[in-house]
Design a protein around this motif. Sequence first.
Motif, mmCIF file in Angstrom:
data_model
loop_
_atom_site.group_PDB
_atom_site.id
_atom_site.type_symbol
_atom_site.label_atom_id
_atom_site.label_comp_id
_atom_site.label_asym_id
_atom_site.label_seq_id
_atom_site.Cartn_x
_atom_site.Cartn_y
_atom_site.Cartn_z
ATOM 1 N N GLY A 159 45.966 6.939 -23.444
ATOM 2 C CA GLY A 159 45.036 6.984 -22.328
ATOM 3 C C GLY A 159 45.457 6.063 -21.198
ATOM 4 O O GLY A 159 46.629 5.664 -21.107
ATOM 5 N N PRO A 160 44.524 5.703 -20.320
ATOM 6 C CA PRO A 160 44.852 4.861 -19.159
ATOM 7 C C PRO A 160 45.299 3.466 -19.572
ATOM 8 O O PRO A 160 44.875 2.923 -20.592
ATOM 9 N N PHE A 164 50.640 1.029 -15.950
ATOM 10 C CA PHE A 164 51.382 2.178 -16.476
ATOM 11 C C PHE A 164 50.753 3.510 -16.090
ATOM 12 O O PHE A 164 51.352 4.558 -16.309
ATOM 13 N N GLY A 165 49.571 3.486 -15.533
ATOM 14 C CA GLY A 165 48.875 4.743 -15.263
ATOM 15 C C GLY A 165 48.330 5.317 -16.563
ATOM 16 O O GLY A 165 47.140 5.262 -16.833
ATOM 17 N N LEU A 166 49.206 5.885 -17.362
ATOM 18 C CA LEU A 166 48.876 6.383 -18.702
ATOM 19 C C LEU A 166 49.936 5.886 -19.681
ATOM 20 O O LEU A 166 51.119 5.792 -19.326
ATOM 21 N N TRP A 167 49.519 5.597 -20.895
ATOM 22 C CA TRP A 167 50.495 5.236 -21.917
ATOM 23 C C TRP A 167 50.090 5.791 -23.267
ATOM 24 O O TRP A 167 48.944 6.199 -23.478
ATOM 25 N N VAL A 183 53.581 7.809 -18.509
ATOM 26 C CA VAL A 183 53.694 9.208 -18.933
ATOM 27 C C VAL A 183 52.867 10.098 -18.014
ATOM 28 O O VAL A 183 51.865 9.669 -17.425
ATOM 29 N N ASN A 184 53.293 11.331 -17.919
ATOM 30 C CA ASN A 184 52.598 12.286 -17.067
ATOM 31 C C ASN A 184 51.550 13.071 -17.857
ATOM 32 O O ASN A 184 50.423 13.252 -17.400
ATOM 33 N N VAL A 203 57.551 12.789 -19.375
ATOM 34 C CA VAL A 203 57.939 11.757 -18.408
ATOM 35 C C VAL A 203 57.098 11.909 -17.145
ATOM 36 O O VAL A 203 56.878 13.016 -16.638
ATOM 37 N N GLY A 204 56.618 10.775 -16.638
ATOM 38 C CA GLY A 204 55.790 10.805 -15.439
ATOM 39 C C GLY A 204 56.187 9.737 -14.433
ATOM 40 O O GLY A 204 57.224 9.062 -14.572
ATOM 41 N N ASN A 205 55.345 9.595 -13.414
ATOM 42 C CA ASN A 205 55.585 8.631 -12.342
ATOM 43 C C ASN A 205 54.272 7.940 -11.979
ATOM 44 O O ASN A 205 54.025 7.609 -10.821
ATOM 45 N N ARG A 206 53.445 7.715 -12.985
ATOM 46 C CA ARG A 206 52.133 7.131 -12.756
ATOM 47 C C ARG A 206 52.220 5.603 -12.739
ATOM 48 O O ARG A 206 53.175 5.006 -13.228
ATOM 49 N N GLY A 207 51.204 4.998 -12.205
ATOM 50 C CA GLY A 207 51.126 3.542 -12.182
ATOM 51 C C GLY A 207 52.119 2.939 -11.203
ATOM 52 O O GLY A 207 52.481 3.544 -10.192
ATOM 53 N N GLN A 208 52.553 1.726 -11.505
ATOM 54 C CA GLN A 208 53.523 1.034 -10.660
ATOM 55 C C GLN A 208 54.924 1.538 -11.009
ATOM 56 O O GLN A 208 55.591 1.018 -11.900
#
Length: 246
Positions: A159-160, A164-167, A183-184, A203-208
């Motif tokens: 989750g959030p 990291f946005g999501l992990w 993670v996306n 693979v994502g681009n969330r968070g910092q």
Amino acid sequence: MAAGAAVAAGALIGGVAQLAPAIANASPLAPSRDADNAADEITFKGTADIQNVAAAKQVAAPVAEVAAPEAAPVAAPVAAPFGFNNLPPEIAGPLAQVEDVLKGVHQQVAPAPAVRPVAGAISSGYGTRWGQFHYGIDFADQLGAPIHSVSNGTVIEAGPASGFGLWVRVLQDDGTTAVYGHVNDMFVSEGQRVRAGDVIASVGNRGQSTGPHLHLEIWDRNGAKIDPMPYLASKGVPMHWGPSAH
């Protein structure tokens, strides 16, 4: 005797002469008879007896059913415990049971398998970076690329997460914790059992983040963050900078 033979021969010739017209009319090669005569049946002496014999021959004798030979039973595969073939059943059976027990023990004590989480190249390592300490390694990869669980374990969080946005965090069977950040998409949930190689996220681009990548951390049993590269190398996963086929 000669006189008697002559008389018999004469009688035979006379009989044949009488039968000749009838035989000619009954022959399929002879000219057709007229309509009136066609209906007349030609009956020879003794014809009824001959017909009775033919009818009797047409009654088929009962044919005894011949049972098909039963196929021989296929022999059950003979166990070959520890690679020994042609052992008597009384020996092969107990040895096979011992082999199964040993295999189960080996699976419990053998080190858990490990895999590389993504195929992307390592773009940043564990250590000081930009004046701060970087507690994991980064794998640059395409947005949406599959992320595989490093080892066998149980999902303890998905989750959030701040930064990291999501992990996704997995408590691995050896007591360590694997952390997958930025993670996306998440394909697992808390409490779910996963095995090495299972796809758990993308693979994502969330968070910092400065671009699509996976941030991987390994925490030891006490929660201290350790360098993932020597950890994975100790599990038999070759780790080096740049892309990898593993």
